[in-house]
Design a protein around this motif. Sequence first.
Motif, PDB file in Angstrom:
ATOM      1  N   GLN A 196       7.019 -35.940  24.443  1.00 51.82           N
ATOM      2  CA  GLN A 196       6.871 -35.679  25.872  1.00 51.82           C
ATOM      3  C   GLN A 196       7.706 -36.682  26.650  1.00 51.82           C
ATOM      4  O   GLN A 196       7.485 -37.895  26.562  1.00 51.82           O
ATOM      5  CB  GLN A 196       5.416 -35.779  26.301  1.00 51.82           C
ATOM      6  CG  GLN A 196       5.174 -35.459  27.768  1.00 51.82           C
ATOM      7  CD  GLN A 196       5.440 -33.993  28.087  1.00 51.82           C
ATOM      8  OE1 GLN A 196       5.068 -33.110  27.323  1.00 51.82           O
ATOM      9  NE2 GLN A 196       6.078 -33.739  29.226  1.00 51.82           N
ATOM     10  N   ILE A 272      -0.041 -29.661  27.919  1.00 57.47           N
ATOM     11  CA  ILE A 272      -0.213 -31.064  27.538  1.00 57.47           C
ATOM     12  C   ILE A 272      -1.577 -31.379  26.938  1.00 57.47           C
ATOM     13  O   ILE A 272      -1.817 -32.520  26.545  1.00 57.47           O
ATOM     14  CB  ILE A 272       0.031 -31.980  28.752  1.00 57.47           C
ATOM     15  CG1 ILE A 272      -0.942 -31.632  29.892  1.00 57.47           C
ATOM     16  CG2 ILE A 272       1.486 -31.873  29.208  1.00 57.47           C
ATOM     17  CD1 ILE A 272      -0.842 -32.566  31.087  1.00 57.47           C
ATOM     18  N   THR A 276      -2.229 -34.693  24.664  1.00 59.27           N
ATOM     19  CA  THR A 276      -3.108 -35.698  25.266  1.00 59.27           C
ATOM     20  C   THR A 276      -4.256 -36.053  24.325  1.00 59.27           C
ATOM     21  O   THR A 276      -4.571 -37.233  24.119  1.00 59.27           O
ATOM     22  CB  THR A 276      -3.661 -35.176  26.610  1.00 59.27           C
ATOM     23  OG1 THR A 276      -2.584 -35.043  27.547  1.00 59.27           O
ATOM     24  CG2 THR A 276      -4.706 -36.123  27.184  1.00 59.27           C
ATOM     25  N   ILE A 283      -1.139 -37.671  29.902  1.00 55.32           N
ATOM     26  CA  ILE A 283       0.201 -37.257  30.320  1.00 55.32           C
ATOM     27  C   ILE A 283       0.202 -36.804  31.777  1.00 55.32           C
ATOM     28  O   ILE A 283       1.165 -37.041  32.515  1.00 55.32           O
ATOM     29  CB  ILE A 283       0.713 -36.153  29.381  1.00 55.32           C
ATOM     30  CG1 ILE A 283       0.859 -36.725  27.963  1.00 55.32           C
ATOM     31  CG2 ILE A 283       2.039 -35.585  29.855  1.00 55.32           C
ATOM     32  CD1 ILE A 283       0.917 -35.690  26.881  1.00 55.32           C
TER      33      ILE A 283
END
Length: 296
Positions: A196, A272, A276, A283
């Motif tokens: 990410q 996400i 996460t 995030i």
Amino acid sequence: MKKTGWIIVNGNLITDKFIDYAKMIQAAAQKQHMDISIIKNNNLILDLSDKQPLGLHNQTYTLPDFVFFIDKDIYLAKYLEQLGIPVFNNSSTIEMSDDKIQTYQKLSDTGIPIPHTIIAPKIYTTGILSDDYLQSIIHKLGIPLVVKEAFGSFGEQVYLVHDFEELKELTNQLQGKPFLFQTFISSSHGRDIRLQVVGDKVIAAMERNNNQDFRANITNGGNMKPFNPDPKSINIAIAAARAINADFAGVDLLFGPDDSYLVCEINANAHIRNLTECTGVNIADEMITYIERKIK
């Protein structure tokens, strides 16, 4: 004064996954004392004669300080940009990320490593690729090989082809759709890395593995574990996100031969939740902090 924002979602794709993503961003923004609303794209009327988005039944909206765009409605993103509103990610980034062919062209042009890729010739409505053409593809890429439609999400519209007859049948089925051919990276069968990127930093990474499918996606049954990225993978992920001018992106890397990495995909709207939970990195908080810096 409180900063205000919109989170744009698609009104015809109200699934748990999309709403969960939107609520994660909303919660992060509220922690930063922002006034932020989740708005469906089909609740806005884009009247090009009136430079003010209207809601249904002539509901008027006060324009926000920024828009977080969880959708692929590029026309809406461009409309909001034309009103002077910062959109994250911007319309051109969303458009390029959504089209795998455009993405690979840009990555190749900037020297970022990708699998050997060949773009299929355009077929407008009906038509087939000749046997000679398909044999040439096999000669260049080998068997098995991967066929990817230009548009698709969650590992769908991606196919592993094992012989000429299978390739012929598949390409006949894809008439009228843009697609590409790629060499199959056997060293990355059923496994990849999701990194990410937010701004110019990799803030979280996980490795995905799938013993039942050549695609590593969690949606297809893969599992995940935290990954400690090395400088090479970090640099490639950041360069890939920068190539499409993304403020944030989920960059998927394949494990190439000889400890190399190849970009598989760039997701401008990467969900996400899994990352996460896998890494413990919030995030959404990182994204909102980045946006707050950008709009000051």
